[in-house]
Design a protein around this motif. Sequence first.
Motif, mmCIF file in Angstrom:
data_model
loop_
_atom_site.group_PDB
_atom_site.id
_atom_site.type_symbol
_atom_site.label_atom_id
_atom_site.label_comp_id
_atom_site.label_asym_id
_atom_site.label_seq_id
_atom_site.Cartn_x
_atom_site.Cartn_y
_atom_site.Cartn_z
ATOM 1 N N ALA A 54 0.833 -1.202 0.000
ATOM 2 C CA ALA A 54 0.000 0.000 0.000
ATOM 3 C C ALA A 54 0.869 1.255 0.000
ATOM 4 C CB ALA A 54 -0.931 -0.016 1.209
ATOM 5 N N HIS A 55 1.959 1.229 0.768
ATOM 6 C CA HIS A 55 2.876 2.368 0.814
ATOM 7 C C HIS A 55 3.490 2.622 -0.561
ATOM 8 C CE1 HIS A 55 6.934 4.133 1.275
ATOM 9 N NE2 HIS A 55 6.347 4.901 2.185
ATOM 10 N N ASP A 56 3.984 1.556 -1.197
ATOM 11 C CA ASP A 56 4.599 1.709 -2.515
ATOM 12 C C ASP A 56 3.592 2.166 -3.560
ATOM 13 O OD1 ASP A 56 6.879 0.850 -1.306
ATOM 14 O OD2 ASP A 56 6.827 -1.186 -2.126
ATOM 15 N N LEU A 57 2.362 1.656 -3.449
ATOM 16 C CA LEU A 57 1.323 2.016 -4.406
ATOM 17 C C LEU A 57 0.970 3.492 -4.301
ATOM 18 C CD1 LEU A 57 -0.534 0.774 -6.585
ATOM 19 C CD2 LEU A 57 -2.215 0.348 -4.768
ATOM 20 N N SER A 58 1.058 4.045 -3.085
ATOM 21 C CA SER A 58 0.706 5.457 -2.890
ATOM 22 C C SER A 58 1.694 6.388 -3.578
ATOM 23 C CB SER A 58 0.639 5.778 -1.394
ATOM 24 O OG SER A 58 1.934 5.767 -0.808
ATOM 25 N N LYS A 59 2.877 5.892 -3.911
ATOM 26 C CA LYS A 59 3.886 6.704 -4.592
ATOM 27 C C LYS A 59 3.736 6.665 -6.102
ATOM 28 C CE LYS A 59 5.622 7.437 -0.550
ATOM 29 N NZ LYS A 59 5.352 8.738 0.132
ATOM 30 N N LYS A 60 2.798 5.862 -6.577
ATOM 31 C CA LYS A 60 2.576 5.736 -8.016
ATOM 32 C C LYS A 60 1.248 6.391 -8.402
ATOM 33 C CE LYS A 60 5.018 1.301 -8.041
ATOM 34 N NZ LYS A 60 4.903 -0.149 -8.334
ATOM 35 N N ALA A 233 -7.166 -6.640 3.114
ATOM 36 C CA ALA A 233 -7.649 -5.948 1.925
ATOM 37 C C ALA A 233 -6.703 -4.817 1.556
ATOM 38 C CB ALA A 233 -9.056 -5.396 2.155
ATOM 39 N N LEU A 234 -6.509 -4.646 0.253
ATOM 40 C CA LEU A 234 -5.751 -3.519 -0.288
ATOM 41 C C LEU A 234 -6.746 -2.499 -0.811
ATOM 42 C CD1 LEU A 234 -3.057 -2.205 -1.218
ATOM 43 C CD2 LEU A 234 -3.329 -3.470 -3.369
ATOM 44 N N LEU A 235 -6.655 -1.264 -0.320
ATOM 45 C CA LEU A 235 -7.552 -0.189 -0.740
ATOM 46 C C LEU A 235 -6.791 0.768 -1.646
ATOM 47 C CD1 LEU A 235 -10.263 1.639 1.149
ATOM 48 C CD2 LEU A 235 -8.333 3.039 0.418
ATOM 49 N N ASP A 236 -7.476 1.242 -2.692
ATOM 50 C CA ASP A 236 -6.834 2.144 -3.645
ATOM 51 C C ASP A 236 -7.833 3.192 -4.104
ATOM 52 O OD1 ASP A 236 -4.844 3.166 -5.246
ATOM 53 O OD2 ASP A 236 -5.139 1.741 -6.877
ATOM 54 N N SER A 237 -7.332 4.432 -4.231
ATOM 55 C CA SER A 237 -8.163 5.536 -4.681
ATOM 56 C C SER A 237 -7.256 6.631 -5.212
ATOM 57 C CB SER A 237 -9.020 6.066 -3.542
ATOM 58 O OG SER A 237 -9.932 7.047 -3.989
ATOM 59 N N ALA A 238 -7.866 7.644 -5.810
ATOM 60 C CA ALA A 238 -7.081 8.712 -6.422
ATOM 61 C C ALA A 238 -6.199 9.431 -5.412
ATOM 62 C CB ALA A 238 -8.015 9.713 -7.102
ATOM 63 N N SER A 239 -6.650 9.549 -4.155
ATOM 64 C CA SER A 239 -5.909 10.344 -3.184
ATOM 65 C C SER A 239 -5.342 9.545 -2.027
ATOM 66 C CB SER A 239 -6.802 11.460 -2.629
ATOM 67 O OG SER A 239 -7.914 10.905 -1.955
ATOM 68 N N VAL A 240 -5.611 8.232 -1.947
ATOM 69 C CA VAL A 240 -5.168 7.475 -0.784
ATOM 70 C C VAL A 240 -5.122 5.988 -1.101
ATOM 71 C CG1 VAL A 240 -7.514 7.240 0.133
ATOM 72 C CG2 VAL A 240 -5.568 7.165 1.710
ATOM 73 N N THR A 241 -4.199 5.278 -0.425
ATOM 74 C CA THR A 241 -4.188 3.815 -0.454
ATOM 75 C C THR A 241 -4.275 3.330 0.983
ATOM 76 O OG1 THR A 241 -1.782 3.587 -0.287
ATOM 77 C CG2 THR A 241 -2.717 3.836 -2.507
ATOM 78 N N HIS A 262 -4.036 0.887 7.848
ATOM 79 C CA HIS A 262 -2.883 1.769 7.678
ATOM 80 C C HIS A 262 -3.102 2.526 6.368
ATOM 81 C CE1 HIS A 262 -0.200 -0.132 10.801
ATOM 82 N NE2 HIS A 262 -1.175 -1.027 10.689
ATOM 83 N N LEU A 263 -3.208 3.848 6.459
ATOM 84 C CA LEU A 263 -3.555 4.683 5.314
ATOM 85 C C LEU A 263 -2.344 5.485 4.858
ATOM 86 C CD1 LEU A 263 -6.976 6.001 6.673
ATOM 87 C CD2 LEU A 263 -6.612 4.037 5.152
ATOM 88 N N TYR A 264 -2.236 5.656 3.517
ATOM 89 C CA TYR A 264 -1.107 6.373 2.917
ATOM 90 C C TYR A 264 -1.681 7.375 1.904
ATOM 91 C CZ TYR A 264 1.075 2.208 4.852
ATOM 92 O OH TYR A 264 1.461 1.192 5.700
ATOM 93 N N ALA A 265 -1.520 8.652 2.206
ATOM 94 C CA ALA A 265 -2.132 9.698 1.380
ATOM 95 C C ALA A 265 -1.298 9.965 0.130
ATOM 96 C CB ALA A 265 -2.304 10.974 2.185
ATOM 97 N N ARG A 266 -1.920 9.846 -1.037
ATOM 98 C CA ARG A 266 -1.289 10.230 -2.307
ATOM 99 C C ARG A 266 -1.295 11.746 -2.470
ATOM 100 N NH1 ARG A 266 -3.785 5.664 -5.409
ATOM 101 N NH2 ARG A 266 -2.078 4.505 -6.388
ATOM 102 N N GLU A 267 -2.431 12.341 -2.045
ATOM 103 C CA GLU A 267 -2.657 13.769 -2.235
ATOM 104 C C GLU A 267 -3.227 14.364 -0.953
ATOM 105 O OE1 GLU A 267 -5.336 14.151 -5.473
ATOM 106 O OE2 GLU A 267 -3.978 13.285 -6.968
ATOM 107 N N VAL A 400 -5.274 16.199 6.276
ATOM 108 C CA VAL A 400 -4.420 15.146 5.733
ATOM 109 C C VAL A 400 -3.642 15.703 4.547
ATOM 110 C CG1 VAL A 400 -4.359 12.852 4.692
ATOM 111 C CG2 VAL A 400 -6.038 13.373 6.488
ATOM 112 N N LYS A 401 -2.324 15.563 4.606
ATOM 113 C CA LYS A 401 -1.446 16.052 3.551
ATOM 114 C C LYS A 401 -0.839 14.880 2.782
ATOM 115 C CE LYS A 401 -1.964 20.374 4.682
ATOM 116 N NZ LYS A 401 -2.707 21.312 3.774
ATOM 117 N N ALA A 402 -0.486 15.120 1.519
ATOM 118 C CA ALA A 402 0.157 14.090 0.707
ATOM 119 C C ALA A 402 1.387 13.568 1.434
ATOM 120 C CB ALA A 402 0.539 14.661 -0.659
ATOM 121 N N GLY A 403 1.529 12.254 1.460
ATOM 122 C CA GLY A 403 2.648 11.635 2.152
ATOM 123 C C GLY A 403 2.368 11.256 3.584
#
Length: 551
Positions: A54-60, A233-241, A262-267, A400-403
């Motif tokens: 999930a962490h790696d996916l949030s960087k893509k 479960a792996l969660l994915d969205s435009a702004s968060v994984t 565990h949430l990882y903000a893309r944006e 919530v900020k990106a990263g």
Amino acid sequence: MNRRRFIKASMALAAVSGTTSIATLFSRAAYAAESEIADGRTTEFDFSVLQSMAHDLSKKPWVGKPRPLPDTLANLTPQAYNAIQYDAEHSLWNNVENRQLDVQFFHVGMGFRRRVRMFSVDAASHQAREIHFRPELFNYNDAGVDTKQLEGQIDLGFAGFKAFKAPELARRDVVSFLGASYFRAVDNTYQYGLSARGLAVNTYTDQLEEFPDFTSFWFETAKAGDTKFVVYALLDSASVTGAYKFTISCEAERVVMDVDNHLYAREDIKQLGIAPMTSMFACGTNERRMCDTIHPQIHDSDRLAMWRGNGEWVTRPLNNPQKLQFNAYLDNNPKGFGLLQLDHEFANYQDIMGWYNKRPSLWVEPLNKWGKGAIGLMEIPTTGETLDNIVCFWQPEKPVKAGDELEFKYRLYWSGLPPIQSPLARVYATRTGMGSFPEGWAPGEHFPEKWSRRFAIDFIGGDLKAAAPKGIEPVITLSNGEARQIEILYVEPFDGYRILFDWYPTDDSTDPVDMRMFLRCQGDAISETWLYHYFPPAPDKRKYVDDRVMK
């Protein structure tokens, strides 16, 4: 599958490197044992692996909308989609003797277009194998699906899953994950009601709402006799994984889920909703505007209940407003909250299709410190029972900020009653109607000249009876208008007390009126706090109309 091919495939699996990536995890081995439905390559897996994914996916970059489905699936009607049934002979744990639990999968199609990956996990060895789609896992019955379009589409995936428990194995499911990050569970009535979600994003902002998807699930194999299972479960969205661990206990009277995410903000995210739930309220004892049917009440939930961080218990009856409303109830480390369905009397619904008297409540119990934030409640106008119009979630105070990386742990109780209730007197029901005349009297030949709205709040339990001889005092606070004709009545049928008051406007405002009340005896609070959001009519509507025709 012959023995030579099986040995050859096993040798190939043994040579797989220990490092894990999304690409290798989603790859497919050539063959698998006939007794199992998992047919993918063996790869290492545990919760830490999922968190890294999930962490790696949030960087893509987000991959965007689902790929198109074959026409024969994309164009299914709801009736045709429901005709597709999973073959119970291919259930996930069909080969486990004396099993108490089992899992089946939903077919993609109709509006369920996201291709969700499924994996079987051996918890002891931390090894996972993918379960690829193949038509023989399903019975298509009269769905009219052209299975030739599905041949060889091993990456078609599934739409979600459902879980069963004994003695209803393969007959009536108790847990369902289907669509975006939505999931539901039942109590011992086996009647589904409101839904939960993995995450809510920008539900009430000036931006479009996001609906994150659960894109993959990993199931730890349940052993004989187990009534609890673990699914990741792996969660994915435009702004968060997100990486999620669900520990699901299928108890005799209810389903209980421990959630660790565990949430990882893309944006940057304007509004993040934790432990969100979605329900329906068309009409009830307090809101009758849309109840012109044979049913006295229509709702999946009748109230929002909150156990605040300071120990205060609060009940907020739900509404079906004429325009969208959003309320935020500030708190610090809440002890619990939920959307409850506490009226379980069939006579109060008279519904033999929806069975609203059987629908469960959903209670959230935080398991770590959530800090400062607010419980958000959105109420959307609806004309009927087919549209969910109630949304509730926890919103952290800190933007919530990106990263950013966040972790929330909580427990979900799907049951007729919440797992814990206030020791104080509790709100039993809320009723409203025309006011400005003495209770027990009809308005008479001439309707009152002064218009008002009457409220009746029923309280039960606690120390009401002991407090009554000492004096029960309703403490009423209004954001606008004034309360008159306040009465306290003992009601023998429910062995409680009814507090009556008439709300009179003091100006022409149609802004919602926030009402608050609790009961006090000799200076001490003896009840939970009742909150209400009342919508006054326009000044020209503040009158009583006699529509009788006398000839």
